[in-house]
Design a protein around this motif. Structure first.
Motif, PDB file in Angstrom:
ATOM      1  N   GLU A   1     -17.430 -10.740 107.115  1.00 34.90           N
ATOM      2  CA  GLU A   1     -18.565 -10.748 106.325  1.00 34.90           C
ATOM      3  C   GLU A   1     -19.609 -11.125 105.213  1.00 34.90           C
ATOM      4  O   GLU A   1     -20.447 -11.854 104.797  1.00 34.90           O
ATOM      5  CB  GLU A   1     -18.981  -8.992 106.464  1.00 34.90           C
ATOM      6  N   ALA A   2     -18.887 -10.916 104.438  1.00 36.39           N
ATOM      7  CA  ALA A   2     -18.906 -11.709 102.761  1.00 36.39           C
ATOM      8  C   ALA A   2     -19.170 -12.619 103.371  1.00 36.39           C
ATOM      9  O   ALA A   2     -20.703 -13.916 102.632  1.00 36.39           O
ATOM     10  CB  ALA A   2     -18.142 -11.355 101.764  1.00 36.39           C
ATOM     11  N   ARG A   3     -18.495 -14.117 103.455  1.00 37.94           N
ATOM     12  CA  ARG A   3     -18.344 -15.099 103.513  1.00 37.94           C
ATOM     13  C   ARG A   3     -19.430 -15.533 104.276  1.00 37.94           C
ATOM     14  O   ARG A   3     -20.327 -16.535 104.261  1.00 37.94           O
ATOM     15  CB  ARG A   3     -17.108 -16.500 104.066  1.00 37.94           C
ATOM     16  N   LYS A   4     -19.878 -14.576 105.350  1.00 33.09           N
ATOM     17  CA  LYS A   4     -21.551 -14.847 106.729  1.00 33.09           C
ATOM     18  C   LYS A   4     -22.555 -14.897 105.280  1.00 33.09           C
ATOM     19  O   LYS A   4     -23.516 -15.905 105.394  1.00 33.09           O
ATOM     20  CB  LYS A   4     -21.279 -14.363 107.343  1.00 33.09           C
ATOM     21  N   LEU A   5     -22.502 -14.267 104.431  1.00 36.73           N
ATOM     22  CA  LEU A   5     -23.897 -13.858 103.585  1.00 36.73           C
ATOM     23  C   LEU A   5     -23.785 -14.904 103.183  1.00 36.73           C
ATOM     24  O   LEU A   5     -24.972 -15.146 102.182  1.00 36.73           O
ATOM     25  CB  LEU A   5     -23.008 -12.301 102.829  1.00 36.73           C
ATOM     26  N   VAL A   6     -22.828 -15.474 102.130  1.00 37.05           N
ATOM     27  CA  VAL A   6     -22.756 -16.561 101.379  1.00 37.05           C
ATOM     28  C   VAL A   6     -23.792 -17.708 102.254  1.00 37.05           C
ATOM     29  O   VAL A   6     -24.379 -18.142 101.262  1.00 37.05           O
ATOM     30  CB  VAL A   6     -21.255 -16.733 101.056  1.00 37.05           C
ATOM     31  N   GLU A   7     -22.998 -18.254 103.093  1.00 31.92           N
ATOM     32  CA  GLU A   7     -23.079 -19.353 103.943  1.00 31.92           C
ATOM     33  C   GLU A   7     -24.757 -19.397 104.046  1.00 31.92           C
ATOM     34  O   GLU A   7     -25.311 -20.426 104.085  1.00 31.92           O
ATOM     35  CB  GLU A   7     -22.307 -18.899 104.844  1.00 31.92           C
ATOM     36  N   THR A   8     -25.501 -18.009 104.454  1.00 32.87           N
ATOM     37  CA  THR A   8     -26.604 -17.586 105.315  1.00 32.87           C
ATOM     38  C   THR A   8     -27.881 -17.385 103.990  1.00 32.87           C
ATOM     39  O   THR A   8     -28.884 -17.169 103.812  1.00 32.87           O
ATOM     40  CB  THR A   8     -26.888 -16.227 105.794  1.00 32.87           C
ATOM     41  N   GLY A   9     -27.013 -18.084 102.233  1.00 34.13           N
ATOM     42  CA  GLY A   9     -27.904 -17.839 101.144  1.00 34.13           C
ATOM     43  C   GLY A   9     -28.304 -15.866 100.469  1.00 34.13           C
ATOM     44  O   GLY A   9     -28.913 -16.014  99.703  1.00 34.13           O
ATOM     45  N   HIS A  10     -27.345 -15.231 101.700  1.00 32.43           N
ATOM     46  CA  HIS A  10     -27.868 -14.173 101.403  1.00 32.43           C
ATOM     47  C   HIS A  10     -27.566 -13.135  99.711  1.00 32.43           C
ATOM     48  O   HIS A  10     -27.525 -12.740  99.270  1.00 32.43           O
ATOM     49  CB  HIS A  10     -27.522 -13.079 102.170  1.00 32.43           C
ATOM     50  N   LEU A  11     -26.158 -13.868 100.218  1.00 28.96           N
ATOM     51  CA  LEU A  11     -25.853 -13.612  98.887  1.00 28.96           C
ATOM     52  C   LEU A  11     -25.209 -14.832  97.484  1.00 28.96           C
ATOM     53  O   LEU A  11     -24.791 -16.196  98.431  1.00 28.96           O
ATOM     54  CB  LEU A  11     -24.019 -12.939  98.942  1.00 28.96           C
ATOM     55  N   ASN A  12     -25.215 -14.886  96.708  1.00 26.25           N
ATOM     56  CA  ASN A  12     -23.942 -16.620  96.205  1.00 26.25           C
ATOM     57  C   ASN A  12     -23.519 -15.470  95.008  1.00 26.25           C
ATOM     58  O   ASN A  12     -23.121 -15.822  93.847  1.00 26.25           O
ATOM     59  CB  ASN A  12     -25.340 -16.651  95.430  1.00 26.25           C
ATOM     60  N   LEU A  13     -21.770 -15.646  95.777  1.00 24.84           N
ATOM     61  CA  LEU A  13     -20.705 -15.413  94.579  1.00 24.84           C
ATOM     62  C   LEU A  13     -19.483 -15.831  95.604  1.00 24.84           C
ATOM     63  O   LEU A  13     -19.679 -16.758  96.344  1.00 24.84           O
ATOM     64  CB  LEU A  13     -20.793 -13.452  94.930  1.00 24.84           C
ATOM     65  N   VAL A  14     -18.396 -15.938  94.346  1.00 27.90           N
ATOM     66  CA  VAL A  14     -16.920 -16.265  95.302  1.00 27.90           C
ATOM     67  C   VAL A  14     -16.401 -15.056  95.742  1.00 27.90           C
ATOM     68  O   VAL A  14     -16.225 -14.398  94.656  1.00 27.90           O
ATOM     69  CB  VAL A  14     -16.082 -16.657  93.396  1.00 27.90           C
ATOM     70  N   VAL A  15     -15.740 -15.277  96.832  1.00 31.72           N
ATOM     71  CA  VAL A  15     -14.779 -14.334  97.822  1.00 31.72           C
ATOM     72  C   VAL A  15     -13.549 -14.179  96.746  1.00 31.72           C
ATOM     73  O   VAL A  15     -13.271 -15.295  97.872  1.00 31.72           O
ATOM     74  CB  VAL A  15     -15.044 -14.642  98.942  1.00 31.72           C
ATOM     75  N   GLU A  16     -13.005 -13.346  96.408  1.00 32.99           N
ATOM     76  CA  GLU A  16     -11.416 -12.969  95.522  1.00 32.99           C
ATOM     77  C   GLU A  16     -10.768 -12.638  96.893  1.00 32.99           C
ATOM     78  O   GLU A  16     -12.022 -11.361  97.187  1.00 32.99           O
ATOM     79  CB  GLU A  16     -11.424 -12.989  93.957  1.00 32.99           C
ATOM     80  N   ILE A  17      -9.844 -12.782  96.717  1.00 30.47           N
ATOM     81  CA  ILE A  17      -8.891 -11.342  97.789  1.00 30.47           C
ATOM     82  C   ILE A  17      -7.518 -11.415  97.052  1.00 30.47           C
ATOM     83  O   ILE A  17      -7.132 -12.438  96.249  1.00 30.47           O
ATOM     84  CB  ILE A  17      -8.418 -12.398  98.765  1.00 30.47           C
ATOM     85  N   ASP A  18      -7.558 -10.227  97.024  1.00 30.85           N
ATOM     86  CA  ASP A  18      -6.526  -9.723  95.973  1.00 30.85           C
ATOM     87  C   ASP A  18      -5.226  -8.713  96.818  1.00 30.85           C
ATOM     88  O   ASP A  18      -5.203  -8.100  97.141  1.00 30.85           O
ATOM     89  CB  ASP A  18      -6.670  -9.438  94.769  1.00 30.85           C
ATOM     90  N   GLY A  19      -3.468  -9.189  96.175  1.00 32.92           N
ATOM     91  CA  GLY A  19      -2.862  -8.294  97.572  1.00 32.92           C
ATOM     92  C   GLY A  19      -1.656  -8.933  97.757  1.00 32.92           C
ATOM     93  O   GLY A  19      -2.697  -8.924  99.403  1.00 32.92           O
ATOM     94  N   GLY A  20      -0.439  -9.019  98.236  1.00 29.08           N
ATOM     95  CA  GLY A  20       0.591  -9.802  99.191  1.00 29.08           C
ATOM     96  C   GLY A  20      -0.235 -11.173  99.578  1.00 29.08           C
ATOM     97  O   GLY A  20      -0.099 -10.985 100.271  1.00 29.08           O
ATOM     98  N   ILE A  21      -0.829 -11.862  98.844  1.00 32.43           N
ATOM     99  CA  ILE A  21      -0.832 -13.209  98.699  1.00 32.43           C
ATOM    100  C   ILE A  21      -0.258 -14.127  98.479  1.00 32.43           C
ATOM    101  O   ILE A  21       0.841 -14.132  97.897  1.00 32.43           O
ATOM    102  CB  ILE A  21      -2.000 -13.653  98.167  1.00 32.43           C
ATOM    103  N   ASN A  22       0.282 -14.837  99.631  1.00 35.55           N
ATOM    104  CA  ASN A  22       1.976 -15.674  99.722  1.00 35.55           C
ATOM    105  C   ASN A  22       1.613 -16.646 100.693  1.00 35.55           C
ATOM    106  O   ASN A  22       0.392 -16.734 101.680  1.00 35.55           O
ATOM    107  CB  ASN A  22       2.829 -14.868  99.546  1.00 35.55           C
ATOM    108  N   ALA A  23       3.086 -17.211 101.023  1.00 37.96           N
ATOM    109  CA  ALA A  23       2.722 -18.704 101.966  1.00 37.96           C
ATOM    110  C   ALA A  23       2.375 -17.765 103.788  1.00 37.96           C
ATOM    111  O   ALA A  23       2.101 -18.862 104.402  1.00 37.96           O
ATOM    112  CB  ALA A  23       3.844 -19.839 102.129  1.00 37.96           C
ATOM    113  N   ASP A  24       2.889 -16.907 103.652  1.00 39.11           N
ATOM    114  CA  ASP A  24       2.742 -16.347 105.087  1.00 39.11           C
ATOM    115  C   ASP A  24       1.184 -15.486 105.601  1.00 39.11           C
ATOM    116  O   ASP A  24       0.992 -15.461 106.545  1.00 39.11           O
ATOM    117  CB  ASP A  24       3.555 -15.281 105.659  1.00 39.11           C
TER     118      ASP A  24
END
Ligand SMILES: O=C(CO)[C@@H](O)[C@H](O)COP(=O)(O)O
Length: 226
Positions: A158-181
């Motif tokens: 949802e956030a990516r789409k809003l960024v791509e369509t120019g409605h938001l201008n921000l870095v989308v960050e994710i946190d928790g359980g991020i690993n090679a899998d």
């Protein structure tokens, strides 16, 4: 927005008795993620402004402060004034998130807003127009080493789409359980910046883990080059 994957090792998984060495061990990272917990907003307690001030003196890596605290409207500004690159507060804790973002930016920091796994984005879309980063929590905040909650990727899309369509201008960050899998599904969904604690500090060579995660995210992402 970023045009390459940003990797932000979480110091929560580092050895707190050797923080300076642990920051040097991830010298190739893009941001350094520092979790501030107050034992009220979350059940855990970590570190506060005096430690962050010392960390800022000991590294050139941009510091990404994640405040898991009550009353960020009052406390967050100190981290911006100290020189943190990005200061993120929780939308569930902030009383006036728009004023908070304005104050953080006026103090020279990027303003970040975080949402817990169960918090929707929809009510905060106007608020997010004032923010530079959106931190989507993919575990319940408070502890490292938890399993990735896949359901939150709908918010990333949802956030990516809003960024791509120019409605938001921000870095989308994710946190928790991020690993090679898990990093590839997060990258495919549209994440720009990946926080990783145990996957980086649990590796034999943390810098190599950072490079490997960055390359994996770049290959899996439609919007980021390697
Ligand atoms: O904010 C938090 C936890 O509340 C995170 O930053 C964790 O530190 C991430 O650790 P891993 O899940 O990557 O081990």
């Amino acid at each position: 927005m970023s045009n390459h994957p940003l990797i932000a090792p979480s110091l929560l998984s580092a050895d707190f008795a050797r923080l300076s060495d642990e920051m040097s061990a991830v010298s190739d990272s893009d941001w350094l993620h520092v979790d501030v917990m107050d034992a009220h907003f979350v059940p855990n307690l970590t570190l506060g402004l005096p430690v962050v001030q010392s960390l800022l003196k000991a590294t050139d890596i941009p510091i990404d402060c994640h405040l898991m605290i009550e009353n960020p409207d009052h406390w967050a500004i100190g981290y911006a004034e100290a020189g943190a690159y990005n200061v993120t507060s929780h939308v569930e804790a902030a009383e006036d998130p728009v004023a908070l973002a304005k104050n953080l930016r006026a103090a020279g920091a990027k303003a970040g807003l975080s949402v817990k796994p169960g918090t929707p984005l929809q009510p905060y879309l106007d608020v997010l127009k004032h923010y530079d980063t959106l931190l989507v929590m993919s575990v319940e905040p408070g502890f490292g080493g938890q399993s990735f909650i896949t359901d939150v990727l709908s918010k990333v899309r949802e956030a990516r789409k809003l960024v791509e369509t120019g409605h938001l201008n921000l870095v989308v960050e994710i946190d928790g359980g991020i690993n090679a899998d898990t990093i590839e599904q997060a990258a495919e969904a549209g994440v720009d910046c990946f926080v990783a604690g145990s996957a980086v500090y649990g590796a034999e060579d943390p810098n190599k883990a950072v490079e490997a995660l960055r390359a994996q995210a770049g290959r899996a992402s439609a919007h980021l080059g390697v």
